[in-house]
Scaffold this motif. Structure first.
Motif, mmCIF file in Angstrom:
data_model
loop_
_atom_site.group_PDB
_atom_site.id
_atom_site.type_symbol
_atom_site.label_atom_id
_atom_site.label_comp_id
_atom_site.label_asym_id
_atom_site.label_seq_id
_atom_site.Cartn_x
_atom_site.Cartn_y
_atom_site.Cartn_z
ATOM 1 N N ARG A 62 13.555 2.627 -7.073
ATOM 2 C CA ARG A 62 12.177 1.968 -7.572
ATOM 3 C C ARG A 62 11.089 3.275 -7.667
ATOM 4 O O ARG A 62 9.959 3.054 -8.154
ATOM 5 C CB ARG A 62 11.656 1.145 -6.529
ATOM 6 N N LYS A 63 11.730 4.471 -7.424
ATOM 7 C CA LYS A 63 11.096 5.648 -7.212
ATOM 8 C C LYS A 63 9.814 5.727 -6.690
ATOM 9 O O LYS A 63 8.571 6.071 -7.139
ATOM 10 C CB LYS A 63 10.719 6.120 -8.771
ATOM 11 N N LEU A 64 9.854 5.219 -5.357
ATOM 12 C CA LEU A 64 8.508 4.899 -4.570
ATOM 13 C C LEU A 64 8.332 5.998 -3.763
ATOM 14 O O LEU A 64 8.958 6.654 -3.551
ATOM 15 C CB LEU A 64 8.911 3.569 -3.590
ATOM 16 N N SER A 65 6.870 6.394 -3.781
ATOM 17 C CA SER A 65 6.593 7.335 -2.921
ATOM 18 C C SER A 65 5.223 7.208 -2.292
ATOM 19 O O SER A 65 4.518 6.100 -2.563
ATOM 20 C CB SER A 65 6.227 8.609 -4.037
ATOM 21 N N TYR A 66 4.771 7.829 -1.427
ATOM 22 C CA TYR A 66 3.431 7.518 -0.400
ATOM 23 C C TYR A 66 3.038 8.947 0.153
ATOM 24 O O TYR A 66 3.697 9.804 0.557
ATOM 25 C CB TYR A 66 4.096 6.502 0.595
ATOM 26 N N LYS A 67 1.744 8.838 0.037
ATOM 27 C CA LYS A 67 1.304 9.895 0.531
ATOM 28 C C LYS A 67 0.356 9.666 1.896
ATOM 29 O O LYS A 67 0.227 9.944 3.021
ATOM 30 C CB LYS A 67 0.152 10.920 -0.386
ATOM 31 N N GLY A 68 -0.850 8.691 1.471
ATOM 32 C CA GLY A 68 -1.674 8.401 2.526
ATOM 33 C C GLY A 68 -1.217 6.956 3.093
ATOM 34 O O GLY A 68 -0.073 6.537 2.952
ATOM 35 N N ASP A 69 -2.049 6.559 4.115
ATOM 36 C CA ASP A 69 -1.694 5.321 4.971
ATOM 37 C C ASP A 69 -1.671 4.093 4.094
ATOM 38 O O ASP A 69 -0.606 3.261 4.150
ATOM 39 C CB ASP A 69 -2.623 5.170 6.155
ATOM 40 N N ASP A 70 -2.511 3.986 3.016
ATOM 41 C CA ASP A 70 -2.564 2.716 2.140
ATOM 42 C C ASP A 70 -1.245 2.923 1.374
ATOM 43 O O ASP A 70 -0.651 1.675 1.275
ATOM 44 C CB ASP A 70 -3.823 2.793 1.308
#
Length: 257
Positions: A62-70
């Motif tokens: 799914r090419k998921l990524s995340y930086k902040g809490d949201d």
């Protein structure tokens, strides 16, 4: 200086060949704590391996990524949805625990209720015998490594943290051992760097992030359908999964002089 004769050159070659050689693996031999940490990180149960492979594959596809809490919370919801569709009892958990700082013994300066969120999966025990039908927790943290980062650190502690995975999937027992090993090295590192260790860097506090008795199931309910955009309100989502549940309000208590 005169040139070397044939006999002198031959002797130099013999001396070089007979001199003791130090193997490169001996020069870079890992310390005891690194070996212990490597052993614990590698001692995965079958369910842990299975769940970890599913999560990493899902994130990659799914090419998921995340930086902040949201963004991290959104990815956690997607992972929970995927695991539940595959038949796992998965949900987002929120732990809460009291954090205090005592300037002097018996004089509490402040007390705050902290909270932390991660994914829980309830699986059957891998053990044979009486425990075979008992459920146990598999804890999934999508940002595990960053929980132990320091601004100033020794080379030894840097080697320890570099070994930690960003996505950590582990049983309670294995997670507790990893946190204990890393926190012991963190204490040594901060002492060598001349840094005072704040309360939120001690082993008990760090373990409470995942192992606090006050743990709430905030997303993913067995009762009824579960939406990707579930806000965790109502039904079983708002209930506690362990004894002694408390609210998530922050309390600050100051001493009266």
């Amino acid at each position: 200086m005169g040139s070397l004769g044939e006999e002198d050159l031959e002797q130099l070659v013999i001396d070089y060949m007979e001199s003791p050689m130090i193997a490169s693996d001996e020069l870079e031999k890992p310390s005891g704590v690194l070996m212990s940490l490597q052993d614990v990180l590698g001692a995965k149960g079958e369910k842990e391996k299975e769940i970890e492979e599913k999560i990493k594959s899902f994130i990659r596809r799914r090419k998921l990524s995340y930086k902040g809490d949201d963004e991290k919370k959104d990815v956690m919801k997607r992972i929970v949805s995927k695991l539940r569709s595959d038949g796992y009892d998965a949900f987002i958990s929120r732990t809460s625990w009291d954090s205090s700082f005592d300037r002097l013994e018996g004089c509490r300066v402040f007390r705050c209720t902290r909270k932390y969120e991660f994914i829980d999966v309830m699986v059957a025990s891998d053990r044979d015998g009486d425990d075979v039908n008992k459920l146990r927790r598999v804890i999934i943290d999508l940002d595990f490594k960053s929980q132990f980062e320091l601004v100033k650190q020794t080379r030894c502690y840097k080697d320890v943290t570099e070994m930690l995975p960003t996505i950590f999937v582990a049983s309670e027992v294995r997670l507790k051992r990893v946190v204990s090993l890393v926190c012991n090295e963190m204490k040594k590192s901060m002492k060598e760097e001349g840094m005072s260790r704040p309360p939120w860097r001690n082993k008990r506090y760090m373990q409470a992030k995942w192992l606090s008795e006050n743990r709430l199931r905030v997303s993913g309910s067995k009762k009824g359908s579960w939406s990707l955009f579930d806000d965790g309100q109502g039904g079983e989502d708002a209930g506690t999964t362990s004894r002694g549940g408390i609210g998530l309000k922050t309390k600050c208590c100051f001493p009266i002089f």
